[in-house]
Design a protein around this motif. Structure first.
Motif, PDB file in Angstrom:
ATOM      1  N   UNK A  52      -4.388  13.408  11.551  1.00  0.00           N
ATOM      2  CA  UNK A  52      -4.406  14.872  11.450  1.00  0.00           C
ATOM      3  C   UNK A  52      -3.699  15.502  12.638  1.00  0.00           C
ATOM      4  N   UNK A  53      -3.843  14.902  13.800  1.00  0.00           N
ATOM      5  CA  UNK A  53      -3.175  15.420  15.000  1.00  0.00           C
ATOM      6  C   UNK A  53      -1.740  14.899  15.146  1.00  0.00           C
ATOM      7  N   UNK A  54      -1.251  14.159  14.141  1.00  0.00           N
ATOM      8  CA  UNK A  54       0.127  13.648  14.067  1.00  0.00           C
ATOM      9  C   UNK A  54       0.504  12.778  15.262  1.00  0.00           C
ATOM     10  N   UNK A  55      -0.363  11.853  15.598  1.00  0.00           N
ATOM     11  CA  UNK A  55      -0.122  10.972  16.738  1.00  0.00           C
ATOM     12  C   UNK A  55       0.579   9.669  16.360  1.00  0.00           C
ATOM     13  N   UNK A  56       0.729   9.415  15.075  1.00  0.00           N
ATOM     14  CA  UNK A  56       1.420   8.197  14.645  1.00  0.00           C
ATOM     15  C   UNK A  56       2.932   8.416  14.679  1.00  0.00           C
ATOM     16  N   UNK A  57       3.639   7.378  15.080  1.00  0.00           N
ATOM     17  CA  UNK A  57       5.106   7.450  15.045  1.00  0.00           C
ATOM     18  C   UNK A  57       5.687   6.049  14.930  1.00  0.00           C
ATOM     19  N   UNK A  58       6.957   5.980  14.563  1.00  0.00           N
ATOM     20  CA  UNK A  58       7.677   4.719  14.442  1.00  0.00           C
ATOM     21  C   UNK A  58       8.851   4.754  15.398  1.00  0.00           C
ATOM     22  N   UNK A  59       9.010   3.693  16.178  1.00  0.00           N
ATOM     23  CA  UNK A  59      10.110   3.636  17.136  1.00  0.00           C
ATOM     24  C   UNK A  59      11.439   3.515  16.394  1.00  0.00           C
ATOM     25  N   UNK A  60      12.489   4.177  16.890  1.00  0.00           N
ATOM     26  CA  UNK A  60      13.757   4.209  16.159  1.00  0.00           C
ATOM     27  C   UNK A  60      14.541   2.889  16.157  1.00  0.00           C
ATOM     28  N   UNK A  61      14.413   2.074  17.190  1.00  0.00           N
ATOM     29  CA  UNK A  61      15.214   0.855  17.262  1.00  0.00           C
ATOM     30  C   UNK A  61      14.477  -0.345  16.673  1.00  0.00           C
ATOM     31  N   UNK A  62      13.254  -0.579  17.117  1.00  0.00           N
ATOM     32  CA  UNK A  62      12.511  -1.762  16.656  1.00  0.00           C
ATOM     33  C   UNK A  62      11.654  -1.484  15.431  1.00  0.00           C
ATOM     34  N   UNK A  63      11.572  -0.227  15.020  1.00  0.00           N
ATOM     35  CA  UNK A  63      10.799   0.164  13.840  1.00  0.00           C
ATOM     36  C   UNK A  63       9.321  -0.204  13.976  1.00  0.00           C
ATOM     37  N   UNK A  64       8.836  -0.184  15.221  1.00  0.00           N
ATOM     38  CA  UNK A  64       7.445  -0.523  15.512  1.00  0.00           C
ATOM     39  C   UNK A  64       6.565   0.716  15.334  1.00  0.00           C
ATOM     40  N   UNK A  65       5.451   0.546  14.652  1.00  0.00           N
ATOM     41  CA  UNK A  65       4.521   1.658  14.455  1.00  0.00           C
ATOM     42  C   UNK A  65       3.588   1.745  15.651  1.00  0.00           C
ATOM     43  N   UNK A  66       3.385   2.972  16.135  1.00  0.00           N
ATOM     44  CA  UNK A  66       2.568   3.185  17.329  1.00  0.00           C
ATOM     45  C   UNK A  66       1.708   4.434  17.193  1.00  0.00           C
ATOM     46  N   UNK A  67       0.786   4.570  18.163  1.00  0.00           N
ATOM     47  CA  UNK A  67      -0.045   5.765  18.275  1.00  0.00           C
ATOM     48  C   UNK A  67       0.186   6.346  19.663  1.00  0.00           C
ATOM     49  N   UNK A  68       0.461   7.630  19.721  1.00  0.00           N
ATOM     50  CA  UNK A  68       0.643   8.300  21.007  1.00  0.00           C
ATOM     51  C   UNK A  68      -0.720   8.496  21.662  1.00  0.00           C
ATOM     52  N   UNK A  69      -0.832   8.131  22.934  1.00  0.00           N
ATOM     53  CA  UNK A  69      -2.079   8.311  23.665  1.00  0.00           C
ATOM     54  C   UNK A  69      -2.269   9.728  24.158  1.00  0.00           C
ATOM     55  N   UNK A  70      -1.173  10.433  24.334  1.00  0.00           N
ATOM     56  CA  UNK A  70      -1.246  11.821  24.770  1.00  0.00           C
ATOM     57  C   UNK A  70      -0.146  12.598  24.072  1.00  0.00           C
ATOM     58  N   UNK A  71      -0.288  13.899  24.130  1.00  0.00           N
ATOM     59  CA  UNK A  71       0.708  14.754  23.465  1.00  0.00           C
ATOM     60  C   UNK A  71       1.228  15.757  24.479  1.00  0.00           C
ATOM     61  N   UNK A  72       2.527  15.812  24.586  1.00  0.00           N
ATOM     62  CA  UNK A  72       3.187  16.797  25.424  1.00  0.00           C
ATOM     63  C   UNK A  72       4.303  17.388  24.574  1.00  0.00           C
ATOM     64  N   UNK A  73       4.227  18.668  24.331  1.00  0.00           N
ATOM     65  CA  UNK A  73       5.229  19.311  23.488  1.00  0.00           C
ATOM     66  C   UNK A  73       6.529  19.489  24.263  1.00  0.00           C
ATOM     67  N   UNK A  74       7.648  19.061  23.668  1.00  0.00           N
ATOM     68  CA  UNK A  74       8.958  19.191  24.297  1.00  0.00           C
ATOM     69  C   UNK A  74       9.598  20.504  23.897  1.00  0.00           C
ATOM     70  N   UNK A  75      10.370  21.032  24.786  1.00  0.00           N
ATOM     71  CA  UNK A  75      11.067  22.288  24.487  1.00  0.00           C
ATOM     72  C   UNK A  75      12.409  22.018  23.875  1.00  0.00           C
TER      73      UNK A  75
END
Length: 75
Positions: A52-75
Motif C-alpha cells: 500500500x505504501x508502494x515500497x516494492x520495486x525491481x532493480x533495472x539491471x539485475x531485475x531483482x525484486x526488493x523492498x525499500x526500507x525508507x522513503x525519501x521523495x526525490x524532486x
C-alpha cells in the motif's frame, strides 16, 4: 497510515495498488473481484502495508525484486 493512503486513491488507483501488492507478494490471499486481502499473521500484514505504501520495486539491471526500507521523495 495505510488506510489514509488508500482513502486518497481513486477507485482505479486503489485497484492498481492492490494488484501491484499481490504481484510482488503473491502468497497473500487476494480476492480480485472484491479487492480484499485475507491476512492471517503480522508478517502478512507487514507485506500488505509495504504494498500500500508502494515500497516494492525491481532493480533495472539485475531485475531483482526488493523492498525499500525508507522513503525519501526525490524532486
Amino acid at each position: 497510515m495505510a488506510m489514509d493512503t488508500l482513502s486518497n486513491f481513486s477507485p482505479k488507483d486503489k485497484k492498481k495498488i492492490l494488484q501491484y501488492t499481490h504481484e510482488y507478494y503473491p502468497a497473500l490471499k487476494y480476492e480480485e473481484k472484491k479487492m480484499v486481502f485475507t491476512i492471517g499473521s503480522e508478517e502478512e500484514l507487514k507485506y500488505l502495508l509495504w504494498g500500500i505504501e508502494q515500497r516494492y520495486y525491481t532493480t533495472p539491471v539485475t531485475n531483482e525484486r526488493r523492498v525499500a526500507n525508507s522513503i525519501m521523495q526525490l524532486e
